[in-house]
Motif scaffolding. Structure first.
Motif, short mmCIF file in Angstrom:
data_model
loop_
_atom_site.label_atom_id
_atom_site.label_comp_id
_atom_site.label_asym_id
_atom_site.label_seq_id
_atom_site.Cartn_x
_atom_site.Cartn_y
_atom_site.Cartn_z
N ARG A 95 -13.04 -32.54 22.52
CA ARG A 95 -13.51 -31.18 22.28
C ARG A 95 -12.48 -30.15 22.74
NH1 ARG A 95 -19.73 -30.04 23.29
NH2 ARG A 95 -19.74 -31.64 21.70
N LEU A 96 -11.80 -30.44 23.85
CA LEU A 96 -10.79 -29.51 24.35
C LEU A 96 -9.62 -29.42 23.38
CD1 LEU A 96 -9.54 -27.67 26.47
CD2 LEU A 96 -8.71 -29.71 27.67
N ARG A 97 -9.13 -30.56 22.94
CA ARG A 97 -8.02 -30.57 21.97
C ARG A 97 -8.40 -29.81 20.71
NH1 ARG A 97 -3.46 -33.45 20.40
NH2 ARG A 97 -3.32 -33.97 18.18
N LEU A 98 -9.61 -30.07 20.22
CA LEU A 98 -10.06 -29.40 19.00
C LEU A 98 -10.19 -27.89 19.23
CD1 LEU A 98 -10.99 -29.56 16.08
CD2 LEU A 98 -13.30 -30.06 16.92
N GLY A 132 -7.01 -24.94 2.51
CA GLY A 132 -5.80 -25.74 2.44
C GLY A 132 -5.26 -26.10 3.81
N LEU A 133 -5.24 -25.13 4.71
CA LEU A 133 -4.75 -25.38 6.07
C LEU A 133 -5.66 -26.37 6.79
CD1 LEU A 133 -2.61 -24.55 8.19
CD2 LEU A 133 -4.24 -22.83 9.00
N GLY A 134 -6.96 -26.24 6.60
CA GLY A 134 -7.90 -27.16 7.24
C GLY A 134 -7.69 -28.59 6.80
N LEU A 135 -7.49 -28.79 5.51
CA LEU A 135 -7.28 -30.14 5.00
C LEU A 135 -5.98 -30.74 5.53
CD1 LEU A 135 -8.42 -29.72 1.29
CD2 LEU A 135 -9.44 -31.27 2.99
N ILE A 136 -4.92 -29.94 5.58
CA ILE A 136 -3.63 -30.44 6.07
C ILE A 136 -3.71 -30.81 7.55
CG2 ILE A 136 -1.24 -29.79 6.58
CD1 ILE A 136 -1.38 -28.05 3.99
N LEU A 137 -4.25 -29.91 8.36
CA LEU A 137 -4.28 -30.14 9.80
C LEU A 137 -5.24 -31.24 10.22
CD1 LEU A 137 -3.97 -26.55 11.32
CD2 LEU A 137 -2.23 -28.33 11.15
N ALA A 138 -6.27 -31.51 9.41
CA ALA A 138 -7.20 -32.59 9.74
C ALA A 138 -6.48 -33.93 9.81
CB ALA A 138 -8.33 -32.65 8.72
N VAL A 146 -2.71 -33.98 9.98
CA VAL A 146 -1.47 -33.81 10.74
C VAL A 146 -1.74 -33.65 12.23
CG1 VAL A 146 0.54 -32.32 11.09
CG2 VAL A 146 -0.24 -32.86 8.77
N ALA A 147 -2.71 -32.83 12.59
CA ALA A 147 -2.97 -32.54 14.01
C ALA A 147 -3.80 -33.62 14.69
CB ALA A 147 -3.70 -31.19 14.13
N PHE A 148 -4.50 -34.43 13.89
CA PHE A 148 -5.34 -35.50 14.45
C PHE A 148 -5.01 -36.81 13.74
CE2 PHE A 148 -7.45 -31.49 15.12
CZ PHE A 148 -7.91 -31.58 16.43
N ARG A 189 -14.96 -33.61 8.32
CA ARG A 189 -15.63 -32.70 9.26
C ARG A 189 -14.61 -31.87 10.04
NH1 ARG A 189 -20.53 -34.40 13.35
NH2 ARG A 189 -20.77 -32.39 14.39
N LEU A 190 -13.50 -32.50 10.45
CA LEU A 190 -12.42 -31.77 11.11
C LEU A 190 -11.84 -30.71 10.18
CD1 LEU A 190 -10.53 -34.61 13.00
CD2 LEU A 190 -11.76 -32.70 14.05
N ALA A 191 -11.63 -31.08 8.91
CA ALA A 191 -11.09 -30.14 7.93
C ALA A 191 -12.01 -28.94 7.77
CB ALA A 191 -10.89 -30.84 6.59
N ALA A 192 -13.32 -29.19 7.74
CA ALA A 192 -14.29 -28.10 7.59
C ALA A 192 -14.26 -27.17 8.80
CB ALA A 192 -15.69 -28.68 7.39
N LEU A 193 -14.17 -27.74 10.00
CA LEU A 193 -14.13 -26.91 11.21
C LEU A 193 -12.84 -26.09 11.27
CD1 LEU A 193 -15.53 -29.47 13.81
CD2 LEU A 193 -16.62 -27.32 13.12
#
Length: 200
Positions: free
Chosen positions: A24-27, A69-75, A77-79, A91-95
């Motif tokens: 949760r902290l990382r997110l 678009g950014l949400g989909l990429i980072l879901a 790349v970042a995780f 779910r990560l992309a949506a958040l």
């Protein structure tokens, strides 16, 4: 625009919906970052790009299309490693998309500047929300701290911070209530019965 403090706070607050197995902290750190990111377009002022241009302030970086678009990429790349497969990724992309999109919504609720390019890339028109209670924060940080900083922050605390805190508290309390309800009523422990020794 709303202040960076409020953008980050709203974005990070969405970490309450973190999928199981995701820190949760990382997110929250990522959500706060993407919620503030659209204001990188203020560089347009120094590059001579007109305000009303799609590349100008409150242009394409404030649009739902950019957020999605950014949400989909980072879901991805970042995780890079998360449990739960595709469902967790989506779910990560949506958040992440919601946190990014919250920036444009907050800016569209301010009382000044141009509106937000909500319909980009189909239309470069600018739009405000029908209800605009937020004061505009100066683009230049020096002007913010030299002027009415406290009044701007007090306004945002009233219209954004306080409602956000109430929503987060309600979600936390509701979660605790559901967990307790799923456990059922507490079980009574029966006292151990000791059989008396009989005679053989």
């Amino acid at each position: 625009m709303a202040t960076a403090f409020t953008h980050v706070l709203v974005g990070a607050g969405l970490a309450a919906g973190a999928p199981t197995g995701v820190s949760r902290l990382r997110l929250a750190l990522w959500l706060g970052a993407v919620a503030a990111l659209p204001d990188l377009d203020v560089a347009a002022f120094w590059l001579g790009i007109p305000y009303e241009h799609a590349l100008g302030h409150r242009g394409f970086t404030h649009s739902p299309a950019f957020a999605a678009g950014l949400g989909l990429i980072l879901a991805w790349v970042a995780f890079p490693r998360v449990p739960g497969g595709l469902a967790t990724r989506l779910r990560l992309a949506a958040l992440l998309a919601a946190a990014t999109a919250s920036h444009g919504l907050l800016d569209a609720a301010t009382k000044g500047g141009l509106g937000v390019a909500f319909a980009w890339p189909f239309d470069d028109g600018r739009w405000f929300l029908p209800w605009r209670p937020l004061e505009v924060s100066p683009v230049d940080p020096r002007r913010f701290f030299d002027s009415r900083a406290l009044a701007i922050l007090a306004n945002e605390a009233r219209w954004v911070w306080a409602p956000l805190a109430l929503l987060l508290f309600a979600g936390w309390a509701g979660g605790r209530f559901r967990r307790r309800s799923s456990l059922g009523p507490p079980r009574r422990e029966e006292p151990e019965r000791i059989e008396p020794y009989g005679e053989d």
